[in-house]
Structure formats: C-alpha cells, structure tokens
Design a protein around this motif. Sequence first.
Motif, short mmCIF file in Angstrom:
data_model
loop_
_atom_site.label_atom_id
_atom_site.label_comp_id
_atom_site.label_asym_id
_atom_site.label_seq_id
_atom_site.Cartn_x
_atom_site.Cartn_y
_atom_site.Cartn_z
N TYR A 83 -14.92 1.91 -3.59
CA TYR A 83 -14.52 1.68 -2.37
C TYR A 83 -15.80 0.96 -1.86
O TYR A 83 -15.61 -0.16 -0.98
CB TYR A 83 -13.78 2.41 -1.63
CG TYR A 83 -13.27 1.74 -0.29
CD1 TYR A 83 -12.25 0.83 -0.41
CD2 TYR A 83 -13.64 2.29 1.05
CE1 TYR A 83 -11.70 0.38 0.78
CE2 TYR A 83 -12.91 1.63 2.20
CZ TYR A 83 -11.97 0.58 2.04
OH TYR A 83 -11.46 0.06 3.15
N LEU A 104 0.91 -1.21 0.02
CA LEU A 104 -0.24 0.05 -0.10
C LEU A 104 0.72 1.23 0.11
O LEU A 104 0.55 2.16 -0.79
CB LEU A 104 -0.80 0.00 1.44
CG LEU A 104 -2.15 -1.14 1.40
CD1 LEU A 104 -3.01 -0.73 2.46
CD2 LEU A 104 -2.85 -1.07 -0.15
N SER A 123 -4.24 5.11 2.83
CA SER A 123 -5.28 4.58 3.99
C SER A 123 -4.51 3.77 5.03
O SER A 123 -5.20 3.29 5.96
CB SER A 123 -6.46 3.63 3.19
OG SER A 123 -6.15 2.62 2.53
N LYS A 171 -8.29 -5.19 -0.66
CA LYS A 171 -7.53 -4.52 -1.73
C LYS A 171 -6.87 -5.16 -2.70
O LYS A 171 -6.04 -4.68 -3.36
CB LYS A 171 -7.04 -3.18 -1.45
CG LYS A 171 -8.01 -2.26 -0.50
CD LYS A 171 -6.93 -0.99 -0.14
CE LYS A 171 -7.59 0.14 0.59
NZ LYS A 171 -7.07 1.36 1.01
N GLN A 198 -7.19 -3.00 -8.51
CA GLN A 198 -7.62 -1.79 -8.71
C GLN A 198 -8.30 -1.82 -10.25
O GLN A 198 -9.52 -1.06 -10.35
CB GLN A 198 -6.54 -0.85 -8.61
CG GLN A 198 -5.84 -0.82 -7.17
CD GLN A 198 -6.73 -0.67 -6.06
OE1 GLN A 198 -7.54 0.31 -6.18
NE2 GLN A 198 -6.80 -1.74 -5.01
N ASP A 219 -1.07 4.40 -1.48
CA ASP A 219 -2.36 4.17 -0.72
C ASP A 219 -2.33 4.54 0.57
O ASP A 219 -1.46 3.70 1.25
CB ASP A 219 -2.71 2.83 -1.08
CG ASP A 219 -4.33 2.47 -0.41
OD1 ASP A 219 -4.75 3.18 0.47
OD2 ASP A 219 -4.94 1.68 -1.26
#
Length: 336
Positions: free
Chosen positions: A207, A148, A155, A161, A187, A153
């Motif tokens: 999401y 990530l 988050s 994911k 993705q 990313d």
Amino acid sequence: MKKWILVAVAVFFTVLTLLLGLGLWGYQQLQQFSRSALVLDMPQELQLEHGTSYHRLGQELQQRGLLQYDWRWKLLGKWQPQLTAIRSGLYEINPGDTPLSLLTKLVVGDEKRFSFTLVEGKTVKEWQQYLQQLPHLRMDPQPFITVLQQQGDTSAKPEGKFFPDTYQYRAGTDVSSLLTQSYQMMQQQLQTIWNGREQGLPLETPYQLLILASIIEKETGKADERSLISAVFINRLRKGMRLQTDPTVIYGMGDAFDGNITRKDLQQETPFNTYRIPGLPPTPIAAPGKESLLAAAHPADVKYLYFVSRNDGSHVFSETLAEHNRAVDRYQRRRK
C-alpha cells in the motif's frame, strides 16, 4: 384417350416448368434480398425488447426505411427458420449490413459494445463524474465503495485501488462488475510488482508503494523521468526529509484548490501536506499506472534530492540545495 394423355402430360410439364421457373425466380429474389445492403448511411441502434417476434422486427425495419417488409422477408424466415430465433438486447446496425448479416447478429446475441477508459492520474471523484455520463451503464451512488465492500476491503478508502485501463461493456451492465475487474487487476499488478521490488526500499507495505506511485504519477507525464522522480522521494524518505510535493497538498485541499498554491496553503495542517508531515500521506492521491508502480519499486540509482519543473513538462534534478535553488531561480523565478 392417347390424345388426352398427351395433353395432360403437356399441361403437367408446362405447369411444372412454370413452377420451376417461378421457384427459381423466387429463390433469386430471396437471395438478392437477403444479401442486399440495408438502406442507411450511418450506424443506428436497435433495441430489441424481450419477446420481439421476427415479423415485428421486419415491420420495425420497414418503419425505419431500412428495407421492405414483404413476402421476401416472410419467406426468408420460412426458408431459414433458425434466423427467426432472435435475442433481445441493444444492437448496432451498420452501413453494409444485410438482412442476413443483421439476423445472424441478432441470433447469436452479438450486442453493441461500449467502452470507457479509466485514465491514470485521475482521482476516484473524477472517475465517478466521468462514469455517470456514459450511456447504457447501470450506476449506483457509490460504486467504488460498493466494490471495496464486496471484495472484503474494509478500509473504505478507494483512492488508487483501481487499475486504469480500457473496459468494455454491453447495455445494462452494472458498473460494479467492471470496477471489480479494475480492483482485482490493481491488486494483482501491485502484488506482483511489490514481490519483484528492489530490496532495501524504505517502504513497509504494498500500500505504501501504491501511495508513492500515485505521487510519481501526478509529478510527471514523461516516461523517462518516473524512475528519477521515484529516486528523489526514496532518497528523501531514507534521510528522514519531508517529501514536499505539491500534488499531495493539492489533493488535501480538495475543492478549495483554485489552481494556485499559496504560502498559507503550504502551512495548513492536513494529512496530505507533505511540507508539514513526515513520510508519505495516508492514502494515494490518484490512480497510478503500471509504469509509475514499476518506478516506485525500481528507483533510479542516483543521489538526487530535489527537482524543479522547466515548465515544459520536464524537470531539472539536483543533489544539493544550492544546485536546486539555482535551478529554481532560472526556471521559476526567471533569474539569469
């Protein structure tokens, strides 16, 4: 003088004949040696360290009892010097392999391949425990978080994911490179399915579709039920009803879940208790497969608001609470 010349010529041709015969015999021996199967009845791993020589390889194969390291092995390297340019790595020797086929494999770097499957419906925690048991795979403490961060990313919430699929690797591969493929695949799939979603869904972002798909994945393993499960949740979201789905409660309980959900558990205030919170939980609860993503984007055109398990993997769907209660009595409370 003529006599000595004749003798010399005779000796020359005799020696030449012997040499030709010896050469032909040697060639036949070399051909037979290079194409004869190695002595093994099950696969073996062969680790070649950097700098391992052709002759050291022959000695190791002899130590394993796979062949005789003699003049034929040495001559094979002289006769076909390209076969001596072996590469380091982890290889697999299989029954039926010959010296020639093995050397060809080592020259082109056809290393042994391993594979693992990220199964849909599993959590990141379950996947990480699984990956740590795999052979010859380089791991870091938090590989999903690492990916990530590498992908920008921010988050730091990896659940859901990563795309469930089968991935191949060679010995020494960094797991992060494989998980990067998984992340990017999810993705791509998510964006494509979001772009083609049914219009008017009560979902604001890709999401949120991912979150819903993860719940669908956990609720049913039957392909023909996914769109129906999706329809129930979509209909409830449209009406402002709570989802009231057990898998989210279980996820929120974490290690405290012992296989049973009690009334007390359903009353606990957690971000994942959809008996208490409105709408969707804050993150996915597992990894959805492509079919669950599609179901979330294309719910069935039905008015169902409830479903209950038949305890055989399938569900009974109902439009009204009265119908639902009758189904619960029959399949859960065992009342006629």
